[in-house]
Scaffold this active site. Structure first.
Site, PDB file in Angstrom:
ATOM      1  N   VAL A   1      -3.888 -36.771  36.554  1.00  0.00           N
ATOM      2  CA  VAL A   1      -3.437 -35.869  36.409  1.00  0.00           C
ATOM      3  C   VAL A   1      -3.758 -34.716  36.475  1.00  0.00           C
ATOM      4  O   VAL A   1      -5.077 -34.326  36.588  1.00  0.00           O
ATOM      5  CB  VAL A   1      -3.008 -35.847  34.506  1.00  0.00           C
ATOM      6  CG1 VAL A   1      -2.200 -34.642  34.553  1.00  0.00           C
ATOM      7  CG2 VAL A   1      -2.401 -37.156  34.400  1.00  0.00           C
TER       8      VAL A   1
ATOM      9  N   THR B   1       4.229 -34.951  45.611  1.00  0.00           N
ATOM     10  CA  THR B   1       3.365 -36.001  46.027  1.00  0.00           C
ATOM     11  C   THR B   1       1.988 -35.116  46.846  1.00  0.00           C
ATOM     12  O   THR B   1       0.672 -35.286  47.429  1.00  0.00           O
ATOM     13  CB  THR B   1       2.933 -36.953  47.721  1.00  0.00           C
ATOM     14  OG1 THR B   1       4.392 -36.525  48.328  1.00  0.00           O
ATOM     15  CG2 THR B   1       4.370 -38.141  46.225  1.00  0.00           C
TER      16      THR B   1
ATOM     17  N   LYS C   1     -13.027 -22.429  42.633  1.00  0.00           N
ATOM     18  CA  LYS C   1     -13.099 -20.714  41.906  1.00  0.00           C
ATOM     19  C   LYS C   1     -14.745 -21.451  40.433  1.00  0.00           C
ATOM     20  O   LYS C   1     -14.760 -20.048  40.956  1.00  0.00           O
ATOM     21  CB  LYS C   1     -12.539 -20.487  40.597  1.00  0.00           C
ATOM     22  CG  LYS C   1     -11.223 -19.533  41.628  1.00  0.00           C
ATOM     23  CD  LYS C   1      -9.906 -19.957  42.587  1.00  0.00           C
ATOM     24  CE  LYS C   1     -10.773 -20.582  43.807  1.00  0.00           C
ATOM     25  NZ  LYS C   1      -9.963 -20.995  44.999  1.00  0.00           N
TER      26      LYS C   1
ATOM     27  N   HIS D   1      -7.406   4.961  33.726  1.00  0.00           N
ATOM     28  CA  HIS D   1      -8.220   5.794  34.814  1.00  0.00           C
ATOM     29  C   HIS D   1      -9.929   5.316  33.437  1.00  0.00           C
ATOM     30  O   HIS D   1      -9.103   5.856  32.329  1.00  0.00           O
ATOM     31  CB  HIS D   1      -8.046   7.392  34.448  1.00  0.00           C
ATOM     32  CG  HIS D   1      -9.504   7.459  35.635  1.00  0.00           C
ATOM     33  ND1 HIS D   1      -9.904   7.375  36.789  1.00  0.00           N
ATOM     34  CD2 HIS D   1     -10.427   7.768  35.177  1.00  0.00           C
ATOM     35  CE1 HIS D   1     -11.272   8.011  36.939  1.00  0.00           C
ATOM     36  NE2 HIS D   1     -10.731   8.510  36.155  1.00  0.00           N
TER      37      HIS D   1
ATOM     38  N   ALA E   1      -8.767 -19.534  53.203  1.00  0.00           N
ATOM     39  CA  ALA E   1      -9.027 -19.155  52.542  1.00  0.00           C
ATOM     40  C   ALA E   1      -9.841 -20.360  52.174  1.00  0.00           C
ATOM     41  O   ALA E   1     -11.216 -20.155  51.875  1.00  0.00           O
ATOM     42  CB  ALA E   1      -8.239 -20.027  50.992  1.00  0.00           C
TER      43      ALA E   1
HETATM   44  C1  LIG Z   1     -10.763 -26.455  48.011  1.00  0.00           C
HETATM   45  C2  LIG Z   1      -9.128 -26.220  47.419  1.00  0.00           C
HETATM   46  C3  LIG Z   1      -8.924 -24.804  46.936  1.00  0.00           C
HETATM   47  C4  LIG Z   1      -8.066 -24.783  46.779  1.00  0.00           C
HETATM   48  N1  LIG Z   1      -7.451 -23.270  45.879  1.00  0.00           N
HETATM   49  C5  LIG Z   1      -6.341 -22.951  45.939  1.00  0.00           C
HETATM   50  C6  LIG Z   1      -6.263 -21.575  44.990  1.00  0.00           C
HETATM   51  O1  LIG Z   1      -6.970 -21.276  44.619  1.00  0.00           O
HETATM   52  N2  LIG Z   1      -4.758 -21.070  45.072  1.00  0.00           N
HETATM   53  C7  LIG Z   1      -4.239 -21.907  45.069  1.00  0.00           C
HETATM   54  O2  LIG Z   1      -2.805 -21.529  45.064  1.00  0.00           O
HETATM   55  N3  LIG Z   1      -3.978 -23.124  45.483  1.00  0.00           N
HETATM   56  C8  LIG Z   1      -5.624 -23.389  46.302  1.00  0.00           C
HETATM   57  N4  LIG Z   1      -5.012 -24.608  46.815  1.00  0.00           N
HETATM   58  C9  LIG Z   1      -4.198 -25.032  47.327  1.00  0.00           C
HETATM   59  C10 LIG Z   1      -2.986 -26.173  45.753  1.00  0.00           C
HETATM   60  O3  LIG Z   1      -4.440 -26.529  45.679  1.00  0.00           O
HETATM   61  C11 LIG Z   1      -2.381 -26.578  46.400  1.00  0.00           C
HETATM   62  O4  LIG Z   1      -1.286 -25.892  46.899  1.00  0.00           O
HETATM   63  C12 LIG Z   1      -1.263 -27.531  45.167  1.00  0.00           C
HETATM   64  O5  LIG Z   1      -2.716 -28.567  44.772  1.00  0.00           O
HETATM   65  C13 LIG Z   1      -0.465 -28.301  45.502  1.00  0.00           C
HETATM   66  O6  LIG Z   1      -0.211 -28.711  44.497  1.00  0.00           O
HETATM   67  P1  LIG Z   1       1.231 -30.135  44.535  1.00  0.00           P
HETATM   68  O7  LIG Z   1       1.325 -30.538  43.607  1.00  0.00           O
HETATM   69  O8  LIG Z   1       2.100 -29.918  46.122  1.00  0.00           O
HETATM   70  O9  LIG Z   1      -0.155 -31.200  45.375  1.00  0.00           O
HETATM   71  P2  LIG Z   1      -1.030 -31.440  44.601  1.00  0.00           P
HETATM   72  O10 LIG Z   1      -1.580 -30.616  44.076  1.00  0.00           O
HETATM   73  O11 LIG Z   1      -1.723 -32.719  45.925  1.00  0.00           O
HETATM   74  O12 LIG Z   1      -0.331 -33.082  43.849  1.00  0.00           O
HETATM   75  C14 LIG Z   1      -0.177 -34.408  44.342  1.00  0.00           C
HETATM   76  C15 LIG Z   1      -0.031 -34.685  43.252  1.00  0.00           C
HETATM   77  O13 LIG Z   1       0.415 -36.178  43.657  1.00  0.00           O
HETATM   78  C16 LIG Z   1      -0.238 -37.742  43.454  1.00  0.00           C
HETATM   79  N5  LIG Z   1       0.502 -38.561  44.664  1.00  0.00           N
HETATM   80  C17 LIG Z   1       0.186 -38.500  45.441  1.00  0.00           C
HETATM   81  N6  LIG Z   1       1.953 -39.490  45.913  1.00  0.00           N
HETATM   82  C18 LIG Z   1       1.964 -39.392  45.094  1.00  0.00           C
HETATM   83  C19 LIG Z   1       2.392 -41.780  44.883  1.00  0.00           C
HETATM   84  N7  LIG Z   1       2.965 -41.874  45.638  1.00  0.00           N
HETATM   85  N8  LIG Z   1       2.442 -41.966  43.668  1.00  0.00           N
HETATM   86  C20 LIG Z   1       2.444 -40.919  42.310  1.00  0.00           C
HETATM   87  N9  LIG Z   1       1.337 -40.051  42.615  1.00  0.00           N
HETATM   88  C21 LIG Z   1       1.493 -39.839  43.426  1.00  0.00           C
HETATM   89  C22 LIG Z   1      -1.568 -37.013  43.500  1.00  0.00           C
HETATM   90  O14 LIG Z   1      -2.958 -38.463  43.228  1.00  0.00           O
HETATM   91  C23 LIG Z   1      -1.871 -35.661  43.600  1.00  0.00           C
HETATM   92  O15 LIG Z   1      -2.040 -35.705  42.056  1.00  0.00           O
HETATM   93  C24 LIG Z   1      -6.213 -25.049  46.657  1.00  0.00           C
HETATM   94  C25 LIG Z   1      -7.044 -25.682  48.065  1.00  0.00           C
HETATM   95  C26 LIG Z   1      -8.149 -26.672  48.196  1.00  0.00           C
HETATM   96  C27 LIG Z   1      -8.233 -28.021  49.002  1.00  0.00           C
END
Ligand SMILES: Cc1cc2nc3c(=O)[nH]c(=O)nc-3n(C[C@H](O)[C@H](O)[C@H](O)COP(=O)(O)OP(=O)(O)OC[C@H]3O[C@@H](n4cnc5c(N)ncnc54)[C@H](O)[C@@H]3O)c2cc1C
Length: 464
Positions: free
Chosen positions: A40, A139, A53, A440, A179
């Protein structure tokens, strides 16, 4: 198979896109099922934003002790990497537990398992069928592999790189000046690695403002991190003394070899749709694999939405969150559009942040561009904090005085950019920013002074 369980809304994925979508759906009275195949909280909470971070903060605290020698604070710090790893995990656990609690508190049903489409409004999870009037695909994404550098023991992705407790390599090559590469590169540099970072494009952060990106690169280089732009990595060979990596000028031609102990590939991320059965739902993807969506976050299949990293760049958590809210509101019968300014931040020391149009983008869009700049070296607050690197740059329209963009590198840039984002959302002029009384001494005064500088009336620098 049992008779199908049905809901008003099914959300696939509980990252920063999915969990806010599920919660907003429930707030609007929908019966919501959220499906999660792994942890989650998704990438951001588990292996993205939050753990990086936390490590950056630890590395910065260590670095500040060096700066503090300048005002007489002498210490011989020792960093227990196992403890650091445990603290990082504790932060992640607290937050992911919090998200699970919020889902439960909002009466969102959480189902663990991998979801696959069986039809337009039906999915299958762990052999059971679930249906809903609306579905939101959230996803996410996964690390992009790089030709010649398959992930493994010596070639890390960002998730592996977070496990600092498994050892700090003496020499690390980071491929990618975005980044993720910059943040992890600085963590390792500050924890003692000799870090070389290479970027294919002529400057790091190629999507952002060039001037502030160059300032960030210079600040990192001053600290000892080697950054090579206009360079690509062609391949490597493992020998006794380490990994021999072949580098080449981006244009081709000159080649050279460097020897490192580990390689981190951070060249981008790709949308995760494999095995989802999108074709069964009638959901179309574009040539890069992103799910096609409109401003309501609707896909090509009626009632099916896509949000976050799987839908489109930029791949940022706060963008995914807002898209989740838009999709959930539309699933509940409202008419919401994604039409927002998306700030972006790099959490290095100094930080980089930007929102809106760069000078080049504004010129291309036909504006008569004017720029105002204020260096943190003229900021009283920056000096009292021991870090006076960087500047704030305000981009405005000379004809209407409309604020078009703000870019900065310096301490707390990520916090300061929220004000610039609000200013853009409110249609502020550059004068509005200059007229706002900023406390300030604070770093935020840099924004006010950069706005004043655009009109050649800044007080704490000479207006040339
Ligand atoms: C090292 C790193 C640092 C980052 N730092 C930042 C930051 O500081 N600030 C920022 O804004 N962004 C940052 N990001 C980017 C950020 O993590 C992503 O933009 C964000 O997590 C995207 O969210 P999301 O909900 O689209 O997908 P995700 O976070 O990728 O979540 C998708 C979820 O869906 C689940 N899932 C996938 N397929 C299925 C399926 N078929 N059935 C059920 N579950 C499934 C996965 O297990 C996962 O838990 C960073 C990324 C990385 C790799």
């Amino acid at each position: 198979m049992d008779p199908m369980k049905t809901y008003d809304l099914i959300v696939i994925g509980t990252g920063p896109g999915g969990y806010p979508a599920a919660i907003r759906g429930a707030q609007l009275g929908l019966r919501v099922l959220a499906v999660e195949a792994a942890e989650v909280g998704g990438v951001c909470l588990n292996v993205g934003c939050i753990p990086t971070k936390a490590l950056l903060h630890a590395a910065e605290t260590l670095h500040h002790l060096k700066v503090a020698e300048g005002f007489g604070l002498k210490a011989k710090p020792e960093l227990d990497l196992k403890k650091l790893g445990a603290w990082r995990d504790g932060v992640v656990k607290k937050l992911t537990g919090g998200v699970a609690g919020l889902l439960k508190g909002n009466k969102v049903e959480l189902l663990r398992g991998f979801a696959r489409f069986r039809g337009p409004k039906e999915i299958e999870v762990n052999g059971e069928a679930y249906g809903a009037k609306s579905l939101i695909i959230a996803t996410g994404s996964e690390p992009m592999p790089l030709k010649g550098f398959p992930f493994g023991e010596d070639v890390w992705d960002s998730t592996r790189a977070l496990r600092v407790e498994e050892g700090i390599p003496k020499r690390l090559l980071v491929i990618g000046g975005g980044a993720v590469g910059l943040e992890l590169g600085q963590i390792y540099h500050r924890l003692g690695s000799e870090v070389t970072l290479i970027e294919y494009m002529p400057e790091i952060l190629p999507a952002g403002d060039r001037e502030t990106a160059a300032l960030l690169r210079k600040a990192l280089e001053k600290e000892g991190l080697k950054a090579r732009t206009g360079t690509k990595a062609v391949g490597y060979e493992k020998k006794q003394d380490g990994l021999h990596v072949l580098l080449e000028a981006a244009q081709g031609g000159s080649q050279e070899e460097i020897v490192v102990d580990k390689i981190l590939v951070a060249v981008g991320r790709r949308p995760r749709t494999e095995g989802l059965g999108l074709e069964k739902a009638g959901v179309k993807v574009d040539e890069r694999g992103f799910i096609q969506v409109n401003a309501r976050m609707e896909t090509s299949a009626p009632g099916v939405y896509a949000i976050g990293d799987v839908a489109r760049p930029p791949l940022l958590a706060h963008k995914a969150m807002k898209e989740g809210l838009v999709a959930a509101e539309n699933a509940a019968g409202k008419n919401a559009l994604f039409d927002f300014q998306v700030p972006s931040v790099v959490y290095t020391g100094p930080e980089w942040a930007g929102v809106g149009l760069t000078e080049e983008e504004a010129e291309k869009a036909g504006y008569k561009v004017k720029v105002g700049k204020f260096p943190f070296s003229a900021s009283g607050r920056a000096l009292t904090l021991g870090g006076a690197e960087g500047l704030v740059k305000v981009v405005g329209d000379a004809e209407t005085d409309l604020l078009l963009g703000v870019f900065m590198v310096g301490p707390q840039a990520g916090e300061l950019i929220a004000e610039a984002t609000l200013a853009l959302e409110m249609g502020a002029t550059v004068s509005d920013l200059g007229l706002t009384i900023h406390p300030h001494p604070t770093l935020s005064e840099g924004l006010m002074e950069a706005a004043e500088a655009l009109h050649k009336q800044a007080i704490h620098i000479l207006n040339r």
